[in-house]
Design a protein around this motif. Structure first.
Motif, PDB file in Angstrom:
ATOM      1  N   ALA A 111     128.286  52.327 146.399  1.00 19.91           N
ATOM      2  CA  ALA A 111     129.572  52.980 146.183  1.00 19.91           C
ATOM      3  C   ALA A 111     130.724  52.019 146.390  1.00 19.91           C
ATOM      4  CB  ALA A 111     129.724  54.176 147.121  1.00 19.91           C
ATOM      5  N   VAL A 112     131.842  52.360 145.744  1.00 21.03           N
ATOM      6  CA  VAL A 112     133.116  51.677 145.922  1.00 21.03           C
ATOM      7  C   VAL A 112     134.175  52.756 146.085  1.00 21.03           C
ATOM      8  CG1 VAL A 112     134.839  50.177 144.857  1.00 21.03           C
ATOM      9  CG2 VAL A 112     132.425  49.692 144.539  1.00 21.03           C
ATOM     10  N   LEU A 127     128.586  54.748 142.487  1.00 22.59           N
ATOM     11  CA  LEU A 127     129.579  55.783 142.764  1.00 22.59           C
ATOM     12  C   LEU A 127     130.943  55.147 142.959  1.00 22.59           C
ATOM     13  CD1 LEU A 127     129.855  58.886 143.369  1.00 22.59           C
ATOM     14  CD2 LEU A 127     129.656  58.276 145.783  1.00 22.59           C
ATOM     15  N   VAL A 128     131.940  55.612 142.221  1.00 23.37           N
ATOM     16  CA  VAL A 128     133.313  55.114 142.346  1.00 23.37           C
ATOM     17  C   VAL A 128     134.191  56.282 142.758  1.00 23.37           C
ATOM     18  CG1 VAL A 128     135.240  53.976 141.191  1.00 23.37           C
ATOM     19  CG2 VAL A 128     132.892  53.361 140.572  1.00 23.37           C
ATOM     20  N   VAL A 129     134.620  56.287 144.027  1.00 22.33           N
ATOM     21  CA  VAL A 129     135.448  57.370 144.573  1.00 22.33           C
ATOM     22  C   VAL A 129     136.900  56.929 144.525  1.00 22.33           C
ATOM     23  CG1 VAL A 129     135.844  58.898 146.524  1.00 22.33           C
ATOM     24  CG2 VAL A 129     133.537  58.017 146.083  1.00 22.33           C
ATOM     25  N   LEU A 148     130.531  55.855 153.770  1.00 20.56           N
ATOM     26  CA  LEU A 148     129.714  55.712 152.564  1.00 20.56           C
ATOM     27  C   LEU A 148     128.897  54.419 152.557  1.00 20.56           C
ATOM     28  CD1 LEU A 148     132.153  56.890 149.730  1.00 20.56           C
ATOM     29  CD2 LEU A 148     129.927  57.905 150.251  1.00 20.56           C
ATOM     30  N   GLY A 149     129.187  53.516 153.488  1.00 19.53           N
ATOM     31  CA  GLY A 149     128.553  52.201 153.427  1.00 19.53           C
ATOM     32  C   GLY A 149     129.047  51.417 152.243  1.00 19.53           C
ATOM     33  N   ALA A 150     130.317  51.615 151.895  1.00 16.89           N
ATOM     34  CA  ALA A 150     130.907  51.018 150.697  1.00 16.89           C
ATOM     35  C   ALA A 150     132.046  50.097 151.094  1.00 16.89           C
ATOM     36  CB  ALA A 150     131.417  52.114 149.757  1.00 16.89           C
ATOM     37  N   VAL A 151     132.639  49.476 150.101  1.00 20.32           N
ATOM     38  CA  VAL A 151     133.813  48.640 150.314  1.00 20.32           C
ATOM     39  C   VAL A 151     135.015  49.363 149.724  1.00 20.32           C
ATOM     40  CG1 VAL A 151     133.452  47.366 148.166  1.00 20.32           C
ATOM     41  CG2 VAL A 151     134.824  46.355 149.973  1.00 20.32           C
ATOM     42  N   ALA A 152     136.155  49.273 150.390  1.00 23.62           N
ATOM     43  CA  ALA A 152     137.382  49.894 149.910  1.00 23.62           C
ATOM     44  C   ALA A 152     138.260  48.844 149.252  1.00 23.62           C
ATOM     45  CB  ALA A 152     138.133  50.571 151.058  1.00 23.62           C
ATOM     46  N   VAL A 153     138.781  49.155 148.077  1.00 26.65           N
ATOM     47  CA  VAL A 153     139.692  48.261 147.364  1.00 26.65           C
ATOM     48  C   VAL A 153     140.899  49.070 146.917  1.00 26.65           C
ATOM     49  CG1 VAL A 153     137.850  46.757 146.543  1.00 26.65           C
ATOM     50  CG2 VAL A 153     138.558  48.673 145.140  1.00 26.65           C
TER      51      VAL A 153
END
Length: 692
Positions: A644-645, A612-614, A666-671
């Motif tokens: 997810a990212v 998943l790419v938000v 989301l348990g994701a990393v933000a970039v």
């Protein structure tokens, strides 16, 4: 019973391309691109029935030609004179999209090879297609490892089967014909270039022509034998004309003027390599032979360019195939003038006779662009295959949502309206995003997975037919029992239980689902252009890694699936380009829509893991407590195990850090947008895995 080729209605370019390959197999096959229901498969199967019979050596499973048999044929050696030669129809061999490697190249009995020292080889589809037609329906959906095998065979004219040092080689020269629906994904450039010609097909918009198509199809379905008998004379005429053109082909002369036009055209359209020049030359020669001429004219070169160049001039996956015909005509005319000026004044050179000034047409049929195989063309000639309009965009013409908010703009008179679609910024090379863990999905180039190809990581007992033998593990399993089995010679006494197959680790393709914020807070043209450029870059990366892609957008009062999951990144790029912005930011609706899409896709293809790419600035507006709703939706996705990212699009000197909070839920990393570039990110993949 096959539908008669002569009974096809319209589709002049398709019929011409197939006939040219029947006249000269050296043209290199044809790729048929078009929407579903346009008689692509029907035409391919019909033309195979018109091919001349081939001579074969009786008992040879590899279709060796009498008098010139393959010296390395596994069924050889054959009599030098080809005694007892027989004739049979040319074969049309169909390669299913889901075929296994052994089905394509053949299977070698490893157990007998090790225990008895014999090469027990069962030929595959490549052997069956030798000196015939290999037809791949939905060729764009073919697995990458099968594409690699096809490329090797097409390049070398032979197929090699190797299993643990035991190898078999046989000739495999075939006419490659593929059909595809571009909406379902594009071909790899390497395979695309292997097709000599390409044509675009679409259903006719003429009422009379559509009526005739239905009338003939109903008549065929009602009584195939009677329908075929009615068209038998026309079929025989086409078959005879193909045979005559094949006989005339060696006498066709390709003069210097025509060669200069071919070279100038390929240079003007900046095609890669020299294969295009060679294919154009062979096609123009076949066109002349089909028209009953022994001289290649300028019109042959033009038609050859329209068939051989559209798929070769694409510079990236989002470029539509096609040629600028005005530019083509200017290039041909300039090359003709240069050829004339290079010749001596008053000399009656080959260049002058080949330039197309005089049009010798002994048959009076208008050349290859005039009559088709079954009569005069309705439109007067085989024009260039034109790129078809993309499918209707469900999001492009939709009415804007009527939510009210501070980020909503208003037209004169107070009526709210959406911002016009911003153009995408220049795409860049994106950093690789992967799904953590080890999957078992379809072979691809993104995330780690157990696949049929890749490096060997272990061994196991085969559950079905033996695939890739793990020789060391097999010998180790059989060694302790050799004395008990009465081994007396150098051979290894094997049992079925001793066999071990290799466990391999490679890469899989994933479902990359983009969730893009198209609300008013993203409406600044520079920001949205940068966002579209970033998503376009990730789409290009997904194309190269053979992923499926989907696109969910949210704005106004809700979210919509702008692009259902598909292998066609072209469709994704088209939807993205038209994406409008404006209205509130229903973040929770976008995430919930993504959750629903992923739930359905897990049921359809449980082995394909999603990524998943938000793409958002993290804002959430509209409804009671929108921030809390967005957080709960994000935690729901995290609970489902979705990797997810979050691409943080927030800009300016003061940042709220909302995208970072969303990534935590989301348990994701933000970039950031800048960190998506491959040359600026050093540890993104590690961060994604660590966050998981």
């Amino acid at each position: 019973m096959t539908y008669p080729f002569s009974a096809l209605v319209g589709q002049d370019d398709l019929r011409l391309a197939l006939v040219l390959n029947a006249v000269s197999p050296a043209v290199g096959g044809v790729l048929v691109r078009g929407e579903k229901g346009t008689a692509k498969s029907t035409a391919v199967r019909a033309v195979a029935a018109l091919l001349p019979d081939v001579g074969v050596i009786p008992g040879c499973r590899f279709s060796c030609e009498p008098g010139s048999a393959d010296p390395q044929c596994p069924d050889g050696p054959h009599p030098a004179e080809g005694g007892g030669a027989s004739q049979r129809p040319a074969r049309l061999v169909e390669l299913p999209v889901g075929a296994s490697e052994d089905r394509l190249v053949g299977a070698l009995d490893i157990e007998r090879a090790l225990a008895e020292g014999v090469k027990a080889f069962e030929p595959g589809l490549l052997a069956a297609a030798h000196r015939g037609v290999l037809y791949v329906d939905e060729v764009n959906l073919l697995h990458d490892h099968l594409v690699d095998l096809l490329l090797d065979a097409a390049a070398m004219g032979a197929s090699y089967v190797e299993r643990e040092g035991v190898s078999v080689r046989h000739a495999a020269r075939f006419l490659l014909v593929g059909t595809m629906n571009p909406e379902e994904g594009e071909l790899r450039p390497q395979l695309l270039d292997r097709f000599g010609l390409t044509v675009e097909v679409a259903a006719s918009r003429e009422t009379d022509e559509r009526v005739e198509v239905v009338r003939r199809r109903l008549a065929y379905d009602a009584d195939p034998a009677a329908f075929a008998a009615r068209w038998a004379p026309q079929e025989q005429q086409v078959r005879t004309r193909i045979a005559e053109a094949r006989a005339l082909l060696p006498e066709v002369r390709l003069g210097d003027a025509a060669l200069r036009q071919i070279a100038a055209t390929c240079a003007a359209f900046e095609v890669d390599g020299m294969r295009a020049d060679i294919v154009m030359a062979r096609t123009a020669t076949a066109l002349a032979a089909w028209a009953g001429r022994t001289v290649v004219l300028a019109e042959d070169v033009r038609q050859a360019a329209l068939l051989a160049l559209p798929h070769r001039r694409r510079r990236n996956p989002f470029d539509a195939p096609g040629l600028d015909e005005d530019k083509l005509d200017e290039t041909l005319e300039r090359a003709r003038s240069e050829a004339e000026s290079a010749s001596e004044p008053g000399a009656n050179s080959d260049s002058d006779s080949d330039s197309g000034e005089d049009d010798p047409d002994p048959d009076g049929d208008g050349g290859p662009g005039g009559d088709g195989p079954d009569g005069p063309d309705d439109d007067g000639g085989g024009g260039a295959p034109q790129p078809q309009d993309s499918p209707a965009d469900p999001g492009a013409g939709a009415e804007p949502a009527q939510g009210q908010g501070h980020d909503r703009t208003a037209a004169p008179g107070g009526a709210p309206h959406e911002q016009p679609a911003a153009p995408a910024a220049e795409p860049f090379t994106a950093r690789t995003l992967t799904v953590p863990g080890l999957g078992e999905g379809a072979a691809g180039r993104r995330s780690r997975a157990r696949t049929a190809q890749g490096r060997t990581t272990g061994a196991r007992r085969p559950e079905g037919a033996l695939g890739r033998l793990h020789l060391a593990a097999t010998v180790q399993a059989a060694a302790p029992y050799q004395r008990a089995r009465g081994r007396s010679g150098p051979g290894l006494v094997l049992r079925r239980d001793d066999l071990r197959e290799a466990v391999r680790e490679g890469r899989e393709s994933n479902l990359v689902l983009f969730v893009v914020d198209a609300s008013g807070s993203m409406a600044a043209r520079q920001r949205m252009s940068a966002v579209k450029g970033a998503v376009l870059s990730l789409l290009l990366d997904a194309y190269q890694r053979r992923d499926k892609v989907g696109l969910v957008t949210f704005r106004g009062t809700g979210a919509e699936v702008a692009l259902p999951p598909t292998s066609s990144v072209d469709a994704g790029a088209a939807r993205l380009e038209k994406l409008p912005t404006g209205g509130r930011t229903p973040l929770a609706a976008g995430l919930l829509k993504a959750h629903e899409v992923l739930r359905v896709e897990r049921l359809r293809d449980p082995s394909r893991r999603p990524l998943l790419v938000v793409v958002t600035d993290g804002r959430a507006t509209g409804g009671p407590d929108p921030v809390a709703l967005g957080a709960r939706a994000a935690r729901l996705l995290a609970a489902s195990g979705t990797a997810a990212v979050v691409v943080d699009c927030e800009t300016g000197p003061v940042r709220l850090g909302l995208a970072g909070a969303l990534a935590a839920d989301l348990g994701a990393v933000a970039v950031t947008l800048g960190e998506l570039r491959a040359d600026t990110v050093s540890a993104l993949v590690k961060d994604v895995r660590r966050a998981a």
